[in-house]
Design a protein around this motif. Structure first.
Motif, short mmCIF file in Angstrom:
data_model
loop_
_atom_site.label_atom_id
_atom_site.label_comp_id
_atom_site.label_asym_id
_atom_site.label_seq_id
_atom_site.Cartn_x
_atom_site.Cartn_y
_atom_site.Cartn_z
N GLU A 33 0.85 -1.21 0.00
CA GLU A 33 0.00 0.00 0.00
C GLU A 33 0.88 1.25 0.00
OE1 GLU A 33 -4.03 1.59 0.15
OE2 GLU A 33 -3.20 -0.40 -0.20
N ILE A 34 0.62 2.14 -0.96
CA ILE A 34 1.37 3.40 -1.08
C ILE A 34 0.47 4.54 -0.63
CG2 ILE A 34 2.72 4.88 -2.60
CD1 ILE A 34 3.78 2.02 -2.48
N THR A 35 0.99 5.42 0.23
CA THR A 35 0.25 6.59 0.69
C THR A 35 1.08 7.84 0.43
OG1 THR A 35 -0.85 5.30 2.43
CG2 THR A 35 -0.90 7.71 2.63
N VAL A 36 0.47 8.83 -0.22
CA VAL A 36 1.15 10.09 -0.54
C VAL A 36 0.40 11.22 0.16
CG1 VAL A 36 1.95 11.63 -2.36
CG2 VAL A 36 1.83 9.17 -2.78
N THR A 37 1.14 12.04 0.91
CA THR A 37 0.57 13.17 1.64
C THR A 37 1.29 14.44 1.22
OG1 THR A 37 0.13 11.73 3.54
CG2 THR A 37 0.05 14.11 3.93
N ASN A 38 0.50 15.50 0.99
CA ASN A 38 1.09 16.78 0.57
C ASN A 38 0.81 17.85 1.61
OD1 ASN A 38 2.16 18.95 -0.77
ND2 ASN A 38 0.51 19.14 -2.26
N SER A 53 2.55 6.91 -10.05
CA SER A 53 1.68 5.79 -10.39
C SER A 53 2.40 4.48 -10.10
CB SER A 53 1.29 5.85 -11.87
OG SER A 53 2.40 5.54 -12.68
N SER A 54 1.71 3.37 -10.32
CA SER A 54 2.33 2.07 -10.10
C SER A 54 3.51 1.85 -11.04
CB SER A 54 1.29 0.96 -10.30
OG SER A 54 0.72 1.04 -11.60
N ILE A 69 -6.52 -5.95 -9.70
CA ILE A 69 -6.64 -5.18 -8.46
C ILE A 69 -6.50 -3.70 -8.80
CG2 ILE A 69 -5.63 -4.75 -6.19
CD1 ILE A 69 -4.53 -7.64 -6.29
N GLU A 70 -7.40 -2.89 -8.28
CA GLU A 70 -7.34 -1.45 -8.55
C GLU A 70 -6.13 -0.86 -7.84
OE1 GLU A 70 -10.16 2.54 -8.22
OE2 GLU A 70 -10.94 0.58 -7.67
N GLU A 71 -5.16 -0.38 -8.63
CA GLU A 71 -3.89 0.07 -8.06
C GLU A 71 -3.83 1.59 -7.95
OE1 GLU A 71 -0.37 -1.80 -9.53
OE2 GLU A 71 -1.41 -3.61 -10.14
N SER A 81 -4.07 7.11 -1.42
CA SER A 81 -3.53 5.78 -1.15
C SER A 81 -3.97 4.81 -2.23
CB SER A 81 -3.99 5.27 0.23
OG SER A 81 -3.51 6.09 1.26
N GLY A 82 -3.18 3.77 -2.39
CA GLY A 82 -3.52 2.70 -3.32
C GLY A 82 -2.40 1.69 -3.36
N PRO A 83 -2.72 0.46 -3.70
CA PRO A 83 -1.69 -0.57 -3.75
C PRO A 83 -0.93 -0.58 -5.07
CG PRO A 83 -3.80 -1.55 -4.24
CD PRO A 83 -4.07 -0.09 -3.97
N VAL A 84 0.28 -1.09 -5.04
CA VAL A 84 1.00 -1.50 -6.24
C VAL A 84 1.24 -2.99 -6.09
CG1 VAL A 84 2.03 0.72 -6.78
CG2 VAL A 84 3.20 -0.81 -5.21
#
Length: 223
Positions: A134-139, A149-150, A171-173, A187-190
């Motif tokens: 799981e990837i999470t990006v915060t600004n 992106s993936s 899987i929705e990435e 957030s979203g998985p790769v």
């Protein structure tokens, strides 16, 4: 002995010699002068075109997030505490950042977190297994930033092979886009094909903080 013919074209004398025109005024141009070289404008033209190209490239990079974090140092934390940024892994290069899996890497107010690698069932067939993080990006910065992106991530397996994310997982990435300053985290998985190996795994991110940023970031774990 015959006298020279005064009218012969071979006969010359200082008295009958036509005066030299060099240095004398002419009917149309005054004193004769050597033509002055014309200064070429090609150098100026090339410099102008070069500057235009450079400005265009810089503007494009600015719009796409290429300079969002230029000059800011990288900080690595985990659960709110400082975490190592020099974790070693296979193939690590001098400019690479090595962080433990689950750590948050922050630069210029933008944070990227890679969660633990988990096995997930594919969206098309239950028999297919994938490794996902799981990837999470915060600004928290002052400007909008690009969400990777993936395609910006690879999974390096224990054999040292880096595999790209799997488009066939169903899987929705993680979806690429932009986060406005102060916007909600994304957030979203790769996901990657499972090599079914035991040992060191590295989630490798490329150009996560802008296209000019050469630091690869590796989140390292054992499975």
């Amino acid at each position: 002995m015959t006298s020279p013919n005064p009218y012969s074209p071979q006969h010359h004398s200082s008295y009958g010699e036509a005066p030299s025109m060099e240095g004398q005024p002419t009917a149309h141009h005054g004193y004769s002068q050597h033509p002055q070289p014309v200064k070429s404008t090609r150098t100026g033209l090339y410099l102008g075109l070069g500057a235009f190209v450079v400005l265009t490239v810089l503007l494009g990079l600015r719009i796409t997030g290429g300079f969002d974090f230029f000059g800011d140092s990288i900080q690595v934390t985990q659960n709110g505490s400082p975490a190592p940024s020099d974790v070693d892994f296979t193939g690590r290069q001098a400019d690479d950042i090595g962080a433990p899996i689950g750590a948050t890497v922050e630069r210029g107010g933008v944070s990227i977190t890679v969660g633990p690698i988990e096995t997930r069932t594919g969206g098309y067939r239950d028999s297919e297994q994938f490794l996902c993080a799981e990837i999470t990006v915060t600004n928290d910065g002052d400007e909008s930033v690009r969400v990777p992106s993936s395609l910006d991530f690879q999974l390096q397996d224990p054999a040292g092979f880096g595999r790209s994310s799997s488009f066939g997982s169903g899987i929705e990435e993680l979806e690429s886009g932009q986060i406005a300053a102060g916007g909600s985290p994304v957030s979203g998985p790769v996901c990657f094909d499972d090599p079914e190996q035991s040992g060191e795994y590295v989630v490798l991110g490329n150009h996560l903080f802008g296209y000019l940023n050469k630091n690869r970031i590796g989140w390292v774990t054992e499975r």
